[in-house]
Motif scaffolding. Structure first.
Motif, PDB file in Angstrom:
ATOM      1  N   ALA A 170       0.854  -1.181   0.000  1.00 21.31           N
ATOM      2  CA  ALA A 170       0.000   0.000   0.000  1.00 21.31           C
ATOM      3  C   ALA A 170       0.892   1.234   0.000  1.00 21.31           C
ATOM      4  O   ALA A 170       1.968   1.222   0.600  1.00 21.31           O
ATOM      5  CB  ALA A 170      -0.896   0.008   1.232  1.00 21.31           C
ATOM      6  N   PRO A 171       0.469   2.296  -0.700  1.00 16.40           N
ATOM      7  CA  PRO A 171       1.275   3.515  -0.691  1.00 16.40           C
ATOM      8  C   PRO A 171       1.303   4.109   0.719  1.00 16.40           C
ATOM      9  O   PRO A 171       0.314   4.057   1.445  1.00 16.40           O
ATOM     10  CB  PRO A 171       0.559   4.438  -1.663  1.00 16.40           C
ATOM     11  CG  PRO A 171      -0.781   3.860  -1.868  1.00 16.40           C
ATOM     12  CD  PRO A 171      -0.727   2.428  -1.495  1.00 16.40           C
ATOM     13  N   HIS A 172       2.437   4.621   1.090  1.00 15.20           N
ATOM     14  CA  HIS A 172       2.565   5.258   2.395  1.00 15.20           C
ATOM     15  C   HIS A 172       3.641   6.335   2.320  1.00 15.20           C
ATOM     16  O   HIS A 172       4.412   6.385   1.378  1.00 15.20           O
ATOM     17  CB  HIS A 172       2.919   4.238   3.479  1.00 15.20           C
ATOM     18  CG  HIS A 172       4.237   3.570   3.256  1.00 15.20           C
ATOM     19  ND1 HIS A 172       4.379   2.516   2.378  1.00 15.20           N
ATOM     20  CD2 HIS A 172       5.464   3.804   3.771  1.00 15.20           C
ATOM     21  CE1 HIS A 172       5.648   2.144   2.368  1.00 15.20           C
ATOM     22  NE2 HIS A 172       6.324   2.910   3.196  1.00 15.20           N
ATOM     23  N   THR A 173       3.670   7.163   3.322  1.00 18.29           N
ATOM     24  CA  THR A 173       4.664   8.221   3.384  1.00 18.29           C
ATOM     25  C   THR A 173       5.220   8.285   4.801  1.00 18.29           C
ATOM     26  O   THR A 173       4.519   8.034   5.763  1.00 18.29           O
ATOM     27  CB  THR A 173       4.060   9.585   2.977  1.00 18.29           C
ATOM     28  OG1 THR A 173       5.071  10.567   3.033  1.00 18.29           O
ATOM     29  CG2 THR A 173       2.923   9.996   3.865  1.00 18.29           C
ATOM     30  N   ASP A 181      13.394  15.109  11.329  1.00 25.60           N
ATOM     31  CA  ASP A 181      13.638  16.549  11.437  1.00 25.60           C
ATOM     32  C   ASP A 181      12.795  17.380  10.456  1.00 25.60           C
ATOM     33  O   ASP A 181      12.993  18.577  10.331  1.00 25.60           O
ATOM     34  CB  ASP A 181      15.124  16.847  11.237  1.00 25.60           C
ATOM     35  CG  ASP A 181      15.604  16.413   9.859  1.00 25.60           C
ATOM     36  OD1 ASP A 181      14.908  15.613   9.204  1.00 25.60           O
ATOM     37  OD2 ASP A 181      16.682  16.879   9.452  1.00 25.60           O
ATOM     38  N   ALA A 182      11.838  16.745   9.762  1.00 21.99           N
ATOM     39  CA  ALA A 182      11.002  17.461   8.800  1.00 21.99           C
ATOM     40  C   ALA A 182      10.003  18.347   9.539  1.00 21.99           C
ATOM     41  O   ALA A 182       9.501  17.999  10.603  1.00 21.99           O
ATOM     42  CB  ALA A 182      10.257  16.482   7.913  1.00 21.99           C
ATOM     43  N   GLY A 183       9.717  19.465   8.947  1.00 23.34           N
ATOM     44  CA  GLY A 183       8.782  20.406   9.556  1.00 23.34           C
ATOM     45  C   GLY A 183       7.338  20.101   9.164  1.00 23.34           C
ATOM     46  O   GLY A 183       7.044  19.164   8.420  1.00 23.34           O
ATOM     47  N   LEU A 184       6.452  20.912   9.653  1.00 21.38           N
ATOM     48  CA  LEU A 184       5.028  20.752   9.395  1.00 21.38           C
ATOM     49  C   LEU A 184       4.708  20.874   7.900  1.00 21.38           C
ATOM     50  O   LEU A 184       3.877  20.135   7.382  1.00 21.38           O
ATOM     51  CB  LEU A 184       4.244  21.800  10.192  1.00 21.38           C
ATOM     52  CG  LEU A 184       2.731  21.787  10.016  1.00 21.38           C
ATOM     53  CD1 LEU A 184       2.143  20.456  10.475  1.00 21.38           C
ATOM     54  CD2 LEU A 184       2.100  22.934  10.777  1.00 21.38           C
ATOM     55  N   LEU A 232       2.745  18.135   5.692  1.00 24.13           N
ATOM     56  CA  LEU A 232       1.486  18.480   5.045  1.00 24.13           C
ATOM     57  C   LEU A 232       1.545  18.200   3.548  1.00 24.13           C
ATOM     58  O   LEU A 232       0.613  17.633   2.975  1.00 24.13           O
ATOM     59  CB  LEU A 232       1.152  19.947   5.309  1.00 24.13           C
ATOM     60  CG  LEU A 232      -0.188  20.439   4.777  1.00 24.13           C
ATOM     61  CD1 LEU A 232      -1.331  19.662   5.388  1.00 24.13           C
ATOM     62  CD2 LEU A 232      -0.351  21.922   5.064  1.00 24.13           C
ATOM     63  N   LEU A 233       2.626  18.576   2.901  1.00 29.79           N
ATOM     64  CA  LEU A 233       2.759  18.332   1.458  1.00 29.79           C
ATOM     65  C   LEU A 233       2.806  16.847   1.136  1.00 29.79           C
ATOM     66  O   LEU A 233       2.174  16.390   0.185  1.00 29.79           O
ATOM     67  CB  LEU A 233       4.005  19.035   0.915  1.00 29.79           C
ATOM     68  CG  LEU A 233       3.911  20.555   0.825  1.00 29.79           C
ATOM     69  CD1 LEU A 233       5.261  21.139   0.405  1.00 29.79           C
ATOM     70  CD2 LEU A 233       2.841  20.966  -0.162  1.00 29.79           C
ATOM     71  N   SER A 234       3.540  16.075   1.907  1.00 28.70           N
ATOM     72  CA  SER A 234       3.625  14.640   1.628  1.00 28.70           C
ATOM     73  C   SER A 234       2.286  13.952   1.887  1.00 28.70           C
ATOM     74  O   SER A 234       1.883  13.060   1.148  1.00 28.70           O
ATOM     75  CB  SER A 234       4.738  13.988   2.443  1.00 28.70           C
ATOM     76  OG  SER A 234       4.476  14.076   3.821  1.00 28.70           O
ATOM     77  N   THR A 235       1.568  14.371   2.910  1.00 32.17           N
ATOM     78  CA  THR A 235       0.257  13.788   3.196  1.00 32.17           C
ATOM     79  C   THR A 235      -0.750  14.153   2.113  1.00 32.17           C
ATOM     80  O   THR A 235      -1.543  13.319   1.671  1.00 32.17           O
ATOM     81  CB  THR A 235      -0.249  14.263   4.567  1.00 32.17           C
ATOM     82  OG1 THR A 235       0.711  13.886   5.556  1.00 32.17           O
ATOM     83  CG2 THR A 235      -1.589  13.650   4.916  1.00 32.17           C
TER      84      THR A 235
END
Length: 90
Positions: free
Chosen positions: A10-13, A18-21, A25-28
């Motif tokens: 299944a696709p996931h991210t 250390d990634a910011g909000l 948000l963009l990856s989601t």
């Protein structure tokens, strides 16, 4: 396991620790868009069919395929066709 012996994926991210909000948000949002487009099984966007309109739209999955970006463009085309038909009769 699937009957063919393959495992189901299944696709996931997963964002780095250390990634910011903004990154999260963009990856989601990209994942959600990919899932939505994949579920439709076909093209979910198009260019408006109204003469002179150069906008694009996202088809929201009604019973009939979408051809126009807004009801306003659809009405404009329908009224123009009706007027042309009336002129041909006269």
């Amino acid at each position: 396991m699937w009957p063919s012996g393959r495992t189901r994926t299944a696709p996931h991210t997963r964002a780095p620790a250390d990634a910011g909000l903004t990154h999260w948000l963009l990856s989601t949002a990209a994942l959600a868009l990919g899932l939505w487009l994949g579920e439709r099984g076909g093209c979910a966007w198009g260019r408006c069919a109204a003469p002179g309109c150069e906008r694009f739209f996202i088809d929201t999955g009604r019973r009939t395929p979408q051809c126009y970006c807004t009801p306003r463009c659809a009405t404009r085309v329908r009224v123009a066709a009706h007027r042309a038909q009336r002129e041909d009769r006269a």
